[in-house]
Each structure stands twice: as C-alpha cells, then as structure tokens.
Design a protein around this motif. Structure first.
Motif, PDB file in Angstrom:
ATOM      1  N   ASN A   1       0.832  -1.210   0.000  1.00 34.64           N
ATOM      2  CA  ASN A   1       0.000   0.000   0.000  1.00 34.64           C
ATOM      3  C   ASN A   1       0.862   1.254   0.000  1.00 34.64           C
ATOM      4  O   ASN A   1       0.576   2.225  -0.699  1.00 34.64           O
ATOM      5  CB  ASN A   1      -0.910   0.013   1.229  1.00 34.64           C
ATOM      6  N   TYR A   2       1.938   1.219   0.778  1.00 33.77           N
ATOM      7  CA  TYR A   2       2.826   2.382   0.845  1.00 33.77           C
ATOM      8  C   TYR A   2       3.489   2.628  -0.511  1.00 33.77           C
ATOM      9  O   TYR A   2       3.607   3.764  -0.975  1.00 33.77           O
ATOM     10  CB  TYR A   2       3.885   2.167   1.920  1.00 33.77           C
ATOM     11  N   CYS A   3       3.910   1.530  -1.174  1.00 37.41           N
ATOM     12  CA  CYS A   3       4.540   1.683  -2.494  1.00 37.41           C
ATOM     13  C   CYS A   3       3.580   2.328  -3.488  1.00 37.41           C
ATOM     14  O   CYS A   3       3.961   3.236  -4.228  1.00 37.41           O
ATOM     15  CB  CYS A   3       4.992   0.327  -3.021  1.00 37.41           C
ATOM     16  N   ARG A   4       2.330   1.879  -3.490  1.00 37.99           N
ATOM     17  CA  ARG A   4       1.369   2.423  -4.445  1.00 37.99           C
ATOM     18  C   ARG A   4       1.012   3.882  -4.119  1.00 37.99           C
ATOM     19  O   ARG A   4       0.983   4.737  -5.001  1.00 37.99           O
ATOM     20  CB  ARG A   4       0.102   1.566  -4.448  1.00 37.99           C
ATOM     21  N   ASN A   5       0.770   4.148  -2.829  1.00 35.45           N
ATOM     22  CA  ASN A   5       0.380   5.503  -2.447  1.00 35.45           C
ATOM     23  C   ASN A   5       1.517   6.499  -2.608  1.00 35.45           C
ATOM     24  O   ASN A   5       1.296   7.669  -2.874  1.00 35.45           O
ATOM     25  CB  ASN A   5      -0.119   5.523  -0.996  1.00 35.45           C
ATOM     26  N   ALA A   6       2.753   6.027  -2.418  1.00 36.95           N
ATOM     27  CA  ALA A   6       3.900   6.910  -2.578  1.00 36.95           C
ATOM     28  C   ALA A   6       4.397   6.915  -4.022  1.00 36.95           C
ATOM     29  O   ALA A   6       5.364   7.602  -4.330  1.00 36.95           O
ATOM     30  CB  ALA A   6       5.027   6.475  -1.646  1.00 36.95           C
ATOM     31  N   ASP A   7       3.718   6.146  -4.891  1.00 43.68           N
ATOM     32  CA  ASP A   7       4.066   6.071  -6.315  1.00 43.68           C
ATOM     33  C   ASP A   7       5.519   5.625  -6.495  1.00 43.68           C
ATOM     34  O   ASP A   7       6.263   6.173  -7.303  1.00 43.68           O
ATOM     35  CB  ASP A   7       3.832   7.420  -7.007  1.00 43.68           C
ATOM     36  N   ILE A   8       5.944   4.649  -5.673  1.00 38.67           N
ATOM     37  CA  ILE A   8       7.296   4.111  -5.795  1.00 38.67           C
ATOM     38  C   ILE A   8       7.232   2.906  -6.726  1.00 38.67           C
ATOM     39  O   ILE A   8       6.622   1.899  -6.396  1.00 38.67           O
ATOM     40  CB  ILE A   8       7.853   3.691  -4.423  1.00 38.67           C
ATOM     41  N   ARG A   9       7.894   2.993  -7.874  1.00 36.80           N
ATOM     42  CA  ARG A   9       7.818   1.924  -8.861  1.00 36.80           C
ATOM     43  C   ARG A   9       9.060   1.023  -8.811  1.00 36.80           C
ATOM     44  O   ARG A   9       9.095  -0.013  -9.452  1.00 36.80           O
ATOM     45  CB  ARG A   9       7.659   2.519 -10.269  1.00 36.80           C
ATOM     46  N   THR A  10      10.066   1.467  -8.079  1.00 37.19           N
ATOM     47  CA  THR A  10      11.255   0.635  -7.918  1.00 37.19           C
ATOM     48  C   THR A  10      11.162  -0.103  -6.591  1.00 37.19           C
ATOM     49  O   THR A  10      10.175  -0.017  -5.883  1.00 37.19           O
ATOM     50  CB  THR A  10      12.522   1.494  -7.954  1.00 37.19           C
ATOM     51  N   SER A  11      12.202  -0.843  -6.233  1.00 36.46           N
ATOM     52  CA  SER A  11      12.193  -1.604  -4.986  1.00 36.46           C
ATOM     53  C   SER A  11      12.393  -0.677  -3.787  1.00 36.46           C
ATOM     54  O   SER A  11      12.924   0.422  -3.914  1.00 36.46           O
ATOM     55  CB  SER A  11      13.303  -2.666  -5.010  1.00 36.46           C
TER      56      SER A  11
END
Length: 443
Positions: A210-220
């Motif tokens: 969820n954090y990756c998607r909400n922060a728009d982080i597309r890398t690891s």
C-alpha cells in the motif's frame, strides 16, 4: 705417633654360625638403608608440602588482588554509568543503526507484545523522524501468541495513536525452507493455539505494498528491522522470506552485524543487531527481564527473580514447577533446585543455577505474563497528530482491518495462568558518540 688400626679380620671360616651371622648382618644393613630412604622421602614430602602451602598462599594473595582490582573497576563503572565494553557496543550499534537508517525507506520497530512499552525505544523513533519525510516507521507487535487476544487489540488501538502498527506471530518452525504462514481459520480446539505457522506476514506485506502504491514508488524499497535484543527481528525476516535467512535464538546477541535479505524483486530487508542498553546504568534486574543481557553472564540473578515473584501469580508458579509453598525468594529457589536436581556437593541447593533457569523460562515465554496499555494516551513530543493521520493514509491500514480481525481470531483465550505485570517503561537511549558514554534509561 699413633699406631695404624688393625684391619678387621672378619669372621673366621671355622666359626660354626658364620652363615647365620652374615645373614643377620645383611638384614640389619638393609633395614638401615630402608630407614634412611624413608627418612629422605619424608624430608622431600615436607619440602613439597611447604612449597604447596606457599603456592596456595601466593595464589590466594593473587586472587585477592584481582578481586580487589575487579571491585574497584566495577565501582568506577557504576560511578561513570557505562563501562568501556558498553561504550564499544554502543558505538558499534550506532554505526550499524545509521547504516540502516540511511539505506531504509521504511523502518520496522519490533516490539514484544508482552511489554510493548518496555521494548520501545524513543531514540529510534526520533532518529527516523529526523531523517526526513521520505522515511517511514511501522511498529510490529510480535509474539502476539503469548498474550490474550483482547490485550493485543488494546495495544493495537493504543499504539496506532502514534504510528501504523501490525500484530505479528513469527514462525517457530526450525526447518531451513518453506516456513509456513497461517491463512484462514484455525482448526485447533477453542482457546488453544498449537500451530507454529506465522501470523501477520501477509498483512505486513500488503501494508508495505500500500505504501509503495500511495507513494508512487515503482522501484524496490528497502525495509530496516530494528528493536531490542530477542524481540524477534530475525524471526520476522525469516517468516517473511519463508526460509531461515537469519540466525535466531532466545539469547541476546545472535545477530552481530547487518544482514541483507532480498524478499522479492520489490522489497529488501535489513536485519540489524539489537539496540544496546548500557549495563552500568539503570536497574540491572530490569535489563535482565528485558532479555538485553545474556543470562549466563549475570553474576547475581536473584534480584531479577525477586522482581518476577513480585509480579507473578504464585499459585501458577507452584503448579508450573510442581513445588511446595514458599515464603520468600530463597525458599522458592531452594525448592526449585531440589525439584530440578540443581545441587552442589552435599546436596546443597544451587540457588544461582535455579535463578538462571527461572530467567530463561521468563525470557523464552514459559512463564506467561503481559502488560496493559496506559489508561490515558499522551502523544510523544516527537510525533504530531498531523503526522499520525498522514502516515495512516499512506499505509491505508483500514483497508486491511477485516484480514486483521480474522488473524486475531486464532489467538488463544486460555490465559488464566498468565500474570498481569507493570511495564518496564519506554527505553530512552541517550547515548551519542561525541559524548563517549551514556546509557539506557526508563521513563
């Protein structure tokens, strides 16, 4: 002028008892030689005895000097508040922690569900907050199988006023691969949890997703795992990885340095050594009960056992150890030593060995206990209400509430024998390398 002495002519050959007389003379000669040899051996033994006594005396004097030197050093350590060993450990810990903080996008602070406040370190949280807005912190409430379900829910509610919090039970399986995770409803009898499978891994991974998607982080992303010794950092990583990627054990100090574990192509985990609390400061019994020092290195384990007896249900201890009634700590340890065969010469109970056995049972969960959250919540100074709301939205924990409720349904409710104890208090780690000293204290 003196005349020369005449040579002894000996016994004449014609003497009728010559052979008998020669035999008697030879026996007398041998007896004289034996007496002289015995006298010589006695003199040698006396010399050895005197040397041995002198050696023992010298050894005793040497030991006395060493003891006095050790006592003087210990007094100096207590006055300074932290020993040289503590300073080296603290410096090493800070170097490792700075590396974790620099590398990590998210920091998992692992807490022991039995005493979440007592295993929470303010300096860790303050350091994450000061590192910038791109760093996030999640509290992981581990060992939830050792406390009642209602207590877990109460602590989750309390801790989520500060940071996103996830309940967790690390896998207790010992195989190197395929550590299982629990999904669905437990089929064990009501009130009993028999599975060694992990609980909470899927929830934690979804939270990171969820954090990756909400922060728009597309890398690891890199996730650092920190906490006091023996709260289960390495066990959590192994449970997430589903293999024995890190060494684990109930003894503090298993993890000596940073260990990187690639969870998948998106998440890398970093296991770090346990937070160091200076042993020269604060309540030594408190450090032992936090499992921050190795039990076998504790010189006097009795004070820590006294603290346990003040908190625990005595009836439960009587039943648990199958011992008779006791009036004080010494009698309790004597009963336990006889019961478990921990005896010295002459059948004298070994109270020290019995005390260390109790501490091992306390740290490994054989003695059940838990703490209640404070009745009133006060937001720590390093946290703002705005930040709490913003981070909750970033991780979107509410979307996972249904899965969490299903997970908590698997916790045991049969905890009548557990003791409700007072928390050890939050750890405020106030050491800095520039100061060259410091220690841990409770607030």
């Amino acid at each position: 002028m003196q005349k020369a002495l005449k040579k002894d002519p000996g016994i004449p050959n014609l003497f009728p008892l010559k052979e008998q007389l020669l035999k008697q003379l030879e026996e007398k000669k041998q007896q004289t030689l034996a007496a002289k040899e015995k006298e010589r051996e006695l003199r040698l033994q006396e010399k050895k005895r005197k040397r041995s006594l002198q050696g023992l005396q010298n050894d005793a004097q040497r030991r006395t000097k060493e003891f006095e030197k050790k006592q003087a050093l210990q007094t100096s350590v207590e006055n300074e508040g932290v020993s040289a060993v503590d300073r080296r450990s603290l410096r090493a810990y800070h170097r490792e922690f700075r590396q974790v903080l620099e590398m990590a996008d998210v920091v998992l602070e692992v807490l022991d569900a039995r005493d979440p406040l007592g295993t929470r370190c303010l300096e860790v949280e303050q350091s994450v907050m000061a590192a910038g807005s791109d760093k996030k912190l999640i509290l992981v409430l581990n060992k939830i199988d050792l406390v009642p379900k209602a207590n877990v829910e109460a602590w989750l509610k309390h801790l989520r006023n500060d940071f996103p919090t996830v309940a967790f039970k690390a896998s207790t399986q010992t195989q190197k691969r395929n550590l299982s995770r629990r999904k669905g409803v437990n089929t064990a009898p009501p009130g009993v949890m028999t599975s060694s499978a992990c609980l909470g891994a899927e929830l934690l991974l979804k939270l990171l997703g969820n954090y990756c998607r909400n922060a728009d982080i597309r890398t690891s992303i890199t996730v650092g795992v920190v906490g006091l010794p023996n709260v289960g950092k390495s066990s959590i990583i192994n449970s997430l990885k589903r293999s024995k990627a890190c060494g684990v054990g109930a003894t503090p100090g298993i993890t000596k340095s940073l260990q990187e574990v690639q969870l998948d192509k998106h998440v890398k985990l970093i296991d770090s050594p346990g937070i160091v609390i200076a042993t020269g400061s604060g309540d030594s019994a408190s450090l032992v009960l936090r499992n921050c020092v190795k039990v076998e290195t504790v010189e006097d384990a009795v004070p820590a056992v006294e603290a346990i007896l003040r908190r625990c249900n005595h009836l439960h201890l009587l039943q648990h150890y199958s011992i008779p009634q006791f009036t004080d700590t010494q009698e309790f340890l004597a009963h336990l030593a006889r019961r478990t065969g921990k005896l010295k010469k002459g059948g004298i109970p070994d109270l020290g060995a019995a005390a260390r056995a109790i501490l091992q049972d306390w740290n490994t969960g054989r003695i059940l206990y838990y703490t209640h959250p404070p009745e009133q919540h006060t937001l720590p100074t390093h946290i703002s209400a705005e930040l709490v709301q913003r981070w909750s939205q970033a991780f979107d924990l509410k979307a996972l509430e249904a899965e969490e409720k299903e997970q908590l349904c698997e916790l045991t409710e049969k905890m009548d024998e557990a003791a409700v104890v007072e928390s050890e208090g939050v750890v405020s780690h106030v050491y800095s390398e520039e100061e060259g000293g410091g220690g841990g204290r409770r607030e």
